[in-house]
Scaffold this motif. Sequence first.
Motif, PDB file in Angstrom:
ATOM      1  N   ARG A   1       0.836  -1.200   0.000  1.00 28.05           N
ATOM      2  CA  ARG A   1       0.000   0.000   0.000  1.00 28.05           C
ATOM      3  C   ARG A   1       0.869   1.247   0.000  1.00 28.05           C
ATOM      4  O   ARG A   1       1.818   1.334   0.774  1.00 28.05           O
TER       5      ARG A   1
ATOM      6  N   PRO B   1      -0.167   8.100   0.835  1.00 23.43           N
ATOM      7  CA  PRO B   1       0.396   9.430   1.101  1.00 23.43           C
ATOM      8  C   PRO B   1      -0.438  10.235   2.089  1.00 23.43           C
ATOM      9  O   PRO B   1       0.114  11.024   2.854  1.00 23.43           O
ATOM     10  N   ASP B   2      -1.765   9.998   2.135  1.00 23.90           N
ATOM     11  CA  ASP B   2      -2.603  10.756   3.071  1.00 23.90           C
ATOM     12  C   ASP B   2      -2.171  10.524   4.513  1.00 23.90           C
ATOM     13  O   ASP B   2      -2.304  11.408   5.353  1.00 23.90           O
ATOM     14  N   ASN B   3      -1.698   9.319   4.807  1.00 25.25           N
ATOM     15  CA  ASN B   3      -1.221   9.016   6.162  1.00 25.25           C
ATOM     16  C   ASN B   3       0.291   8.962   6.234  1.00 25.25           C
ATOM     17  O   ASN B   3       0.857   8.517   7.237  1.00 25.25           O
ATOM     18  N   ARG B   4       0.925   9.434   5.161  1.00 28.91           N
ATOM     19  CA  ARG B   4       2.384   9.472   5.113  1.00 28.91           C
ATOM     20  C   ARG B   4       2.989   8.112   5.461  1.00 28.91           C
ATOM     21  O   ARG B   4       3.925   8.021   6.275  1.00 28.91           O
TER      22      ARG B   4
ATOM     23  N   PHE C   1       6.510  12.091  -2.311  1.00 26.03           N
ATOM     24  CA  PHE C   1       7.074  11.625  -1.035  1.00 26.03           C
ATOM     25  C   PHE C   1       8.350  10.808  -1.272  1.00 26.03           C
ATOM     26  O   PHE C   1       8.635  10.395  -2.404  1.00 26.03           O
TER      27      PHE C   1
ATOM     28  N   TYR D   1       0.001   1.959  12.823  1.00 25.71           N
ATOM     29  CA  TYR D   1      -0.186   2.625  11.534  1.00 25.71           C
ATOM     30  C   TYR D   1      -0.270   4.141  11.735  1.00 25.71           C
ATOM     31  O   TYR D   1      -0.658   4.857  10.828  1.00 25.71           O
TER      32      TYR D   1
END
Lengths: 455, 455
Positions: free
Chosen positions: B98, B101-104, B126, B181
């Motif tokens: 997975r 990027p939203d959760n880096r 990123f 996470y």
Amino acid sequence: MPLPTPLIEALRATFGADLSLAEAERVAYSYDNSRLHALPDAVVFPTTHAQVEALVRQCREHRVPVIARGRGTNTTGATVPVDGGVVVSFERMNRIIRLDPDNRLAIVEPGVLNGDLQQALKPLGFFWPPDPTSSPWCSIGGNLACNSAGPRTVKYGSPRENTLGLRAVAGTGEGFRAGTYTSKGSTGYDLTRLLIGSEGTLALITEATLKLTPKPTGLRTLRATYRDVSAAAHAVARIMAQPVTPCALEFIDDVALRLAHEHGGDSVPMAGAMLMIEVDGEPETLPSAVEAVSRAARGEGLESLDIAQTAEETQALWSARKALSPAQRTISPNKINEDVVVPVSRLPELVDGVKQLAARHNVLIVSFGHAGNGNLHVNLLPRDDAERERAHACLADLFDLVIRLDGTLSGEHGIGLAKRPFMPLALQASTLDLMRAVKSAFDPDGILNPGKLLP
Amino acid sequence: MPLPTPLIEALRATFGADLSLAEAERVAYSYDNSRLHALPDAVVFPTTHAQVEALVRQCREHRVPVIARGRGTNTTGATVPVDGGVVVSFERMNRIIRLDPDNRLAIVEPGVLNGDLQQALKPLGFFWPPDPTSSPWCSIGGNLACNSAGPRTVKYGSPRENTLGLRAVAGTGEGFRAGTYTSKGSTGYDLTRLLIGSEGTLALITEATLKLTPKPTGLRTLRATYRDVSAAAHAVARIMAQPVTPCALEFIDDVALRLAHEHGGDSVPMAGAMLMIEVDGEPETLPSAVEAVSRAARGEGLESLDIAQTAEETQALWSARKALSPAQRTISPNKINEDVVVPVSRLPELVDGVKQLAARHNVLIVSFGHAGNGNLHVNLLPRDDAERERAHACLADLFDLVIRLDGTLSGEHGIGLAKRPFMPLALQASTLDLMRAVKSAFDPDGILNPGKLLP
């Protein structure tokens, strides 16, 4: 059960007047900010590493619990001596041993207050990133024990990212050093990070080598209000998906704002939710950073966006956040303060879920916290015994929700007594088994802070 | 000693065609970049976590060693099966599970190549900070096993600062998850960091949740030459004492420059020492950052300071550094590649000390590396057997010097076989005892990568 006489004699030989058996003093060390309490059999105030080694050896011989304590600001009961034994207050081991800006490190004893270290670092142009709200009166040792963080974590990390090495005493009474004096190292297992967040259950920290960060000379504060919590939560996700990471990104929900407004007056905006955003950097870089963050803060549901131009305006913007803690206290002396954390993109689901839980359990809940890390302080404010009971049922549902959202029980407060029964929700049995095996490796007789962290 | 037949049958049932017993293939997995070698009894190529669990359980039953292997780019012999057993090559567990990027964060299998992950992240804006020189062909699992870093560590940290969680299989054959996470967490012991840098001696990593960092869109490269190594080392300390942290701060000594010049031609400057410096950030912030770093780079002994204005100029400035590796190989096929690390302010003493050791032992030594972390690659280049023997004596003195300077044995390569005998120099007996106890907690029968890391 009082301490065996030979142990009392040994402790007296080691600590002299720095051993206290008087009940009045023991009471003072029987509780922490969790408001749980249990009377220790003795309190000692070490001033040297050697004393801590002697203490643990002596207590081990008699299988007597040893409970490390910083300043008792933690909210989980992690320093409450539930099985009696000896509380070790590190308040007199409070020397800053070395400030070494050339190597970006500081060596401190565990009793140094976080705020005192920050003050000492200021003239050197450095800071230590972890900054719990209790920073003026919490100790570095306590920060390390709980991996306590604060708003700046979103950009600068928690104690685990900001500690190079430790000196400590294991449950065997053996002293040891872990880690390095260098900013990089790959020499064996990382015992440093293992101790950080272990809440005094593996070893007692007697010295810490902290990694320092240059303090940016510029800071700008923004305040954004939104139509509802969901709009604000989506803005958080947008802000964290662009390259300029703010050094604070705090969320305050509508209930909290209303409370703060009642308590703090008209300077507190009424809105569906609010974000407090800070960006730091060298002064020349701030205009573009503010622009990037503002761009991300705008969007569906934004109601206002204020950028402080002066120190007074900055203070005014923070007034709502500041009014919050006293406001909560006026409502409920029995506040249940949770610090759950979810991936940032799940924050909208978390804030919505918390609203539903508040309605379903009929409990007043105020949510605010370090949104950039997805770390929400969910404060349940029961106003009477019945609501208190409902609050406890609500808590179990909250943890359940958090785990379903890929989150975890604690972002920065730790586990202690309060969340210990919920650990099997967050961790597999095999993970817990390994943690128990690690505990036995460091503390074969289980004398260090028994009854905490591991279920 | 060949594997017991029941084990071979069990392995065949688990792995089918992904089990190899053929000598030709076993030879290919008998060595790593240390050029040490030992023949394994079998090689397996898992594609699932469940296979790894079955493998470890089966090997444990027969007390057969299990050696995890990424791509064998390590230089310490950490993946050489000195006691035989089964080499587990993770090359086919190479899925990026997975990109988030939203959760880096990114979730990857251990066989994903570092360079492949960076490529996949590029369009998202990123990157994952650890960037060993071998990045195009080393695996994330190997990076985690050795806490491998690279030039960017000076600003962005090593794998320990850039990993949120792991899935793994302990020496018991039990699978478990560690970490979160989320970008913050304080839920029990930090087993994630404990596994990072443990070189496959505690558990086999089957999945990693990596912390991503937004990639700054701007980069500027500077090259400074100095009268001598000491002047350059002092400049490093000045650069690290000011607030703008470069994203690379590489040191190259005079011997290395001379070599590179001979090999790379006139584009390589001749000087007493050289620094390659990179600063990154959003484009608007770069001029002030370059100015701040340049100010610190200037001083006693500076001979030239060039700032690349174009991509071509950047490439030209890096030419010396690039010419270095092939140049060394032409001189000595038996290069001994060390990666000692000292506090940055002790770097002048380290480089002076290395010069003295080279003279005293009559060994050719080339020093370069990640100066911003005080991490120096000290390469001994013996040209014949006699010099090779002198090089080994010199090595012991080098480690001694490093420890006296408050440094440690390894910055990013790890311990493996090569530095294992020197561990008692770097770590107290009590620290080593605790590491051994931790090892027993994870791997009670000592089947995971025996003979490595711990003396």
